[in-house]
Design a protein around this motif. Structure first.
Motif, mmCIF file in Angstrom:
data_model
loop_
_atom_site.group_PDB
_atom_site.id
_atom_site.type_symbol
_atom_site.label_atom_id
_atom_site.label_comp_id
_atom_site.label_asym_id
_atom_site.label_seq_id
_atom_site.Cartn_x
_atom_site.Cartn_y
_atom_site.Cartn_z
ATOM 1 N N SER A 196 0.823 -1.288 0.028
ATOM 2 C CA SER A 196 -0.097 0.035 0.002
ATOM 3 C C SER A 196 0.776 1.140 0.017
ATOM 4 O O SER A 196 2.270 1.206 0.419
ATOM 5 N N ASN A 197 0.170 2.243 -0.504
ATOM 6 C CA ASN A 197 1.171 3.570 -0.577
ATOM 7 C C ASN A 197 0.142 4.705 -0.735
ATOM 8 O O ASN A 197 -0.824 4.723 -1.546
ATOM 9 N N ILE A 198 0.734 5.691 0.060
ATOM 10 C CA ILE A 198 -0.269 6.882 0.032
ATOM 11 C C ILE A 198 0.630 8.400 -0.653
ATOM 12 O O ILE A 198 1.992 8.103 -0.434
ATOM 13 N N VAL A 199 0.211 8.719 -1.527
ATOM 14 C CA VAL A 199 0.856 9.976 -2.595
ATOM 15 C C VAL A 199 0.062 11.392 -1.972
ATOM 16 O O VAL A 199 -0.960 11.595 -1.647
ATOM 17 N N ILE A 200 1.225 11.976 -1.483
ATOM 18 C CA ILE A 200 0.865 13.186 -1.019
ATOM 19 C C ILE A 200 1.263 14.352 -2.125
ATOM 20 O O ILE A 200 2.415 14.272 -2.609
ATOM 21 N N SER A 201 0.343 15.549 -2.273
ATOM 22 C CA SER A 201 0.560 16.410 -3.296
ATOM 23 C C SER A 201 1.481 17.308 -2.680
ATOM 24 O O SER A 201 1.793 17.731 -1.675
ATOM 25 N N SER A 202 2.636 17.639 -3.844
ATOM 26 C CA SER A 202 3.781 18.418 -3.430
ATOM 27 C C SER A 202 3.598 19.967 -3.386
ATOM 28 O O SER A 202 4.293 20.666 -3.278
ATOM 29 N N SER A 203 2.281 20.306 -3.885
ATOM 30 C CA SER A 203 1.755 21.850 -3.626
ATOM 31 C C SER A 203 0.755 22.001 -2.457
ATOM 32 O O SER A 203 0.822 23.211 -2.041
ATOM 33 N N THR A 204 -0.085 21.060 -2.385
ATOM 34 C CA THR A 204 -1.030 21.434 -1.324
ATOM 35 C C THR A 204 -0.608 20.546 0.070
ATOM 36 O O THR A 204 -1.378 20.737 1.361
ATOM 37 N N PHE A 205 0.136 19.545 -0.231
ATOM 38 C CA PHE A 205 0.443 18.524 0.947
ATOM 39 C C PHE A 205 -0.703 17.850 1.386
ATOM 40 O O PHE A 205 -0.609 17.561 2.746
ATOM 41 N N ARG A 206 -1.525 17.360 0.708
ATOM 42 C CA ARG A 206 -2.729 16.558 1.252
ATOM 43 C C ARG A 206 -2.686 15.472 0.266
ATOM 44 O O ARG A 206 -2.034 15.386 -0.811
ATOM 45 N N LYS A 207 -3.591 14.447 0.879
ATOM 46 C CA LYS A 207 -3.583 13.098 0.073
ATOM 47 C C LYS A 207 -4.238 13.315 -1.200
ATOM 48 O O LYS A 207 -5.161 13.851 -1.291
ATOM 49 N N SER A 208 -3.475 12.865 -2.374
ATOM 50 C CA SER A 208 -3.853 12.910 -3.647
ATOM 51 C C SER A 208 -4.320 11.289 -4.205
ATOM 52 O O SER A 208 -5.157 11.191 -4.929
ATOM 53 N N LEU A 209 -3.820 10.239 -3.470
ATOM 54 C CA LEU A 209 -4.009 8.965 -3.947
ATOM 55 C C LEU A 209 -3.720 7.936 -2.743
ATOM 56 O O LEU A 209 -2.569 8.299 -2.119
ATOM 57 N N ASP A 210 -4.418 7.174 -2.548
ATOM 58 C CA ASP A 210 -4.341 5.859 -1.525
ATOM 59 C C ASP A 210 -4.215 4.712 -2.367
ATOM 60 O O ASP A 210 -5.477 4.188 -2.496
ATOM 61 N N GLN A 211 -3.222 4.283 -2.559
ATOM 62 C CA GLN A 211 -3.037 2.848 -3.039
ATOM 63 C C GLN A 211 -3.122 1.944 -1.869
ATOM 64 O O GLN A 211 -2.423 1.350 -1.595
#
Length: 652
Positions: free
Chosen positions: A276-291
């Motif tokens: 599993s992997n969580i991607v965080i936006s590099s501009s808003t620093f919020r979650k953009s994708l939860d694999q």
């Protein structure tokens, strides 16, 4: 580390091993890493030790503490360009690549549990199965003679890191059982350069453990059964707070070995993995994708028979098979809104299989050894799909991909001529193939801000290669091996750039790699030894009409070198120092972002204290060199900085 010698000693049987190597093995230029070196690395991690073989690389220059697990594929000879393993990695005959992604769970492959590693940088597809388009790495579990009855160690390192391991290996009847465990964790270092850090920047914390069980029981003087089990779990954080990844697995295998006139090696295994992997936006620093869930299963086996056909021949015939299936479940989020709402739910997966029939013979004619073999593999890719749903769960897209299957024929041949005890000539030619992984076929991924699309139409990669070499042993304890090679990987799977934020996996016409590899060893005194390895690889992409035609594949250096000097006395202190150099490489296929060259130095000092106790100090990257592992338009990640360890070990 040494060039593979000819081993014709089949009279000595060590419990827990496989069948002896065929005499033609050195024709393919294998290199071995012995147990002493495996247990004396500064990092204590197998991927660092494999760096002793120049030309070994992962997709990123990070080890298994700070890399995303899905980026930890293994490749040799600059046949890089993506994160899947083009090198076949096997442990006691079992392929270790993740059934869905194709990455190697390096953190679960503890060096203390191993006897040796054999790295073959070419060789094509032999009797060990499909997938070896960039060589093979064979790991062998430690034997009873190499394992103390009780052992353990505890280390404390930089960034509040700890590493604890223990093993118990009692004799049981005429066999043995070995139970081992390892746990390591650390607060991690900041992978983001100082001038790019923000409030959300987080260190690369890691926390992982593994437990291994191995049992060996003789059934007769020339027969035995071997069981191996492995359970592991690994948590990591990369770059931003909340950008967490998890990988875990449960593996089991059983192996029957008969060493009589009719030699047999029969193996069956099962693997259950997840990621599993969580991607965080590099501009808003919020979650953009939860694999959030990527379960996969691997099933397989092998039967090899060596019939008695005379002392001059070692004939191997058999069949092997591997079945893989996996699913991906992920949830996309709108990172631009403070509420961070769900925007889509995706589910993808499929199945694939390979079943191969092989025959190979090694023929000894005095000082000349001829070796050759052929394989016929039936492969299938089936039940592929990609499904999308809206936040409410309503299906918005449902794509089903056509099943595919075919036969692939491979072969290899080599020769080894010992002109004298000091000089040996060798040459080989080979072919091989690799199926695209389920990940490459069906799973898109994001390393913000770049999204890489999957491609369900990918076809198998196909290798053709030739090499020639000379091995010199001018005096006892000194050896030098030189190999020149030419490899062509047709239909190579690469990440093609579409625009500044989008890439797609595609088959390109070919990657052509040619170069020279040098391996040297010298035991200057009973205590002092030197070893070194160098690889020059001129690798180019053949893709007429594309902007990257004629360029170097991404993530592939032209030069790589490693050297180790070690002092190891029988009763006193021991010291080893390792220097490594990797030339510059490029992040992308268009060569717009550079990863500069890097020179690092590691060291290990051990002081025996008596009564089985040892004090050990380890240092990684002692010069604190800057190692850039990712560079996307100037946004960078860094590799391991100076890291110091102190600890105790015991064995009885």
């Amino acid at each position: 580390m040494a060039q593979e010698p000819v081993d014709t000693s089949s009279d000595i049987v060590v419990l827990g091993q496989g069948l002896p190597l065929p005499p033609g093995t050195p024709a393919y230029g294998s290199v071995t890493i012995d147990r002493d070196r495996l247990t004396n690395s500064a990092s204590g991690r197998i991927e660092s030790v494999l760096g002793d073989v120049a030309g070994f690389q992962q997709f990123r220059r990070s080890d298994s503490r700070s890399a995303n697990p899905s980026a930890q594929g293994a490749t040799l000879r600059a046949l890089g360009g993506n994160a899947s393993s083009r090198t076949l990695v096997i442990l006691d005959g079992v392929p270790m690549a993740d059934p869905f992604f194709g990455y190697i769970p390096f953190s679960a492959l503890v060096p203390d549990r191993l006897s040796m590693v054999r790295v073959t940088r070419g060789g094509g597809v032999g009797a060990f199965g499909a997938g070896a388009v960039a060589g093979s790495i064979e790991l062998a579990s430690a034997t009873r003679e190499e394992l103390p009855t009780v052992s353990g160690s505890a280390f404390y390192g930089s960034k509040d890191a700890t590493e604890v391991s223990a093993s118990f290996t009692p004799d049981v009847g005429n066999g043995f059982i070995s139970l081992s465990g390892r746990w390591d964790r650390g607060d991690g270092f900041l992978t983001t350069p100082r001038d790019q850090r923000v409030a959300a920047t987080a260190p690369a914390a890691y926390d992982g453990w593994s437990v291994g069980l191995r049992a060996v029981a003789p059934l007769a003087p020339d027969m035995e059964v071997q069981f191996r089990g492995l359970v592991f779990h690994d948590d990591r954080t990369l770059r931003f707070a909340g950008a967490d990844s998890m990988s875990q697995g449960q593996d089991g295998s059983i192996r029957f070995v008969a060493r009589g006139p009719w030699k047999v090696d029969a193996l069956a295994y099962i693997q259950a993995r997840n990621f599993s992997n969580i991607v965080i936006s590099s501009s808003t620093f919020r979650k953009s994708l939860d694999q959030r869930n990527t379960p996969s299963t691997g099933l397989g086996g092998k039967i090899e028979i060596r019939p008695p056909i005379g002392d001059a021949h070692v004939l191997r015939v058999g069949v092997d098979t591997r079945l893989s299936n996996g699913d991906m479940y992920e949830v996309a989020y709108n990172a631009n809104l403070a509420a961070n709402p769900v925007t889509a739910r995706r589910h993808a997966g499929g199945k694939q299989s390979t079943t191969g029939f092989f025959v190979e013979d090694d023929w000894t004619i005095g000082r000349l050894i001829l070796t050759g073999g052929a394989r016929a593999d039936r492969w299938t890719i089936t039940d592929g799909f990609f499904e999308t749903r809206n936040p409410a769960g309503t299906v918005t897209g449902d794509t089903r991909y056509a099943d595919r299957s075919d036969w692939q024929f491979s072969g290899r041949a080599g020769a080894l001529l010992r002109l004298s005890d000091a000089v040996a000539l060798r040459g080989a030619g080979y072919t091989g193939f690799r199926l695209p992984t389920l990940n490459e076929l069906y799973r898109p991924f994001t390393v913000f801000p770049i999204t890489t699309r999957a491609n369900a139409a990918l076809v198998p990669e196909k290798l053709k290669g030739v090499e020639a070499g000379v091995d010199l042993t001018p005096v006892k304890g000194v050896s030098l091996g030189v190999t020149a090679f030419y490899n062509r990987l047709d239909n190579a799977i690469s990440n093609r750039t579409i625009d500044a934020i989008t890439r797609i996996r595609e088959n390109v016409d070919a990657i052509v790699a040619k170069g020279v590899e040098v391996t040297a060893n010298a035991h200057l005194t009973p205590a002092l030894s030197l070893s070194g390895s160098y690889a020059y690889s001129h690798s180019t992409v053949k893709a007429p009409g594309q902007l990257f035609n004629g360029l170097r594949p991404s993530q592939t250096p032209r030069h790589a070198a490693s050297a180790t000097i070690a002092w190891q006395s029988e009763t006193g202190p021991s010291l080893s120092t390792t220097l490594r150099y990797v030339a510059k490489q490029y992040e992308d296929d268009l060569q717009t972002d550079i990863l500069p060259d890097a020179f690092t130095m590691d060291a290990v000092v051990k002081l025996p204290l008596g009564h089985g106790m040892t004090l050990t100090a380890r240092g990684e990257n002692l010069f604190d060199a800057t190692v850039v592992t990712r560079n996307v338009g100037g946004s960078m990640d860094l590799g391991t900085p100076r890291t110091l360890w102190i600890g105790f070990g015991f064995s009885y």
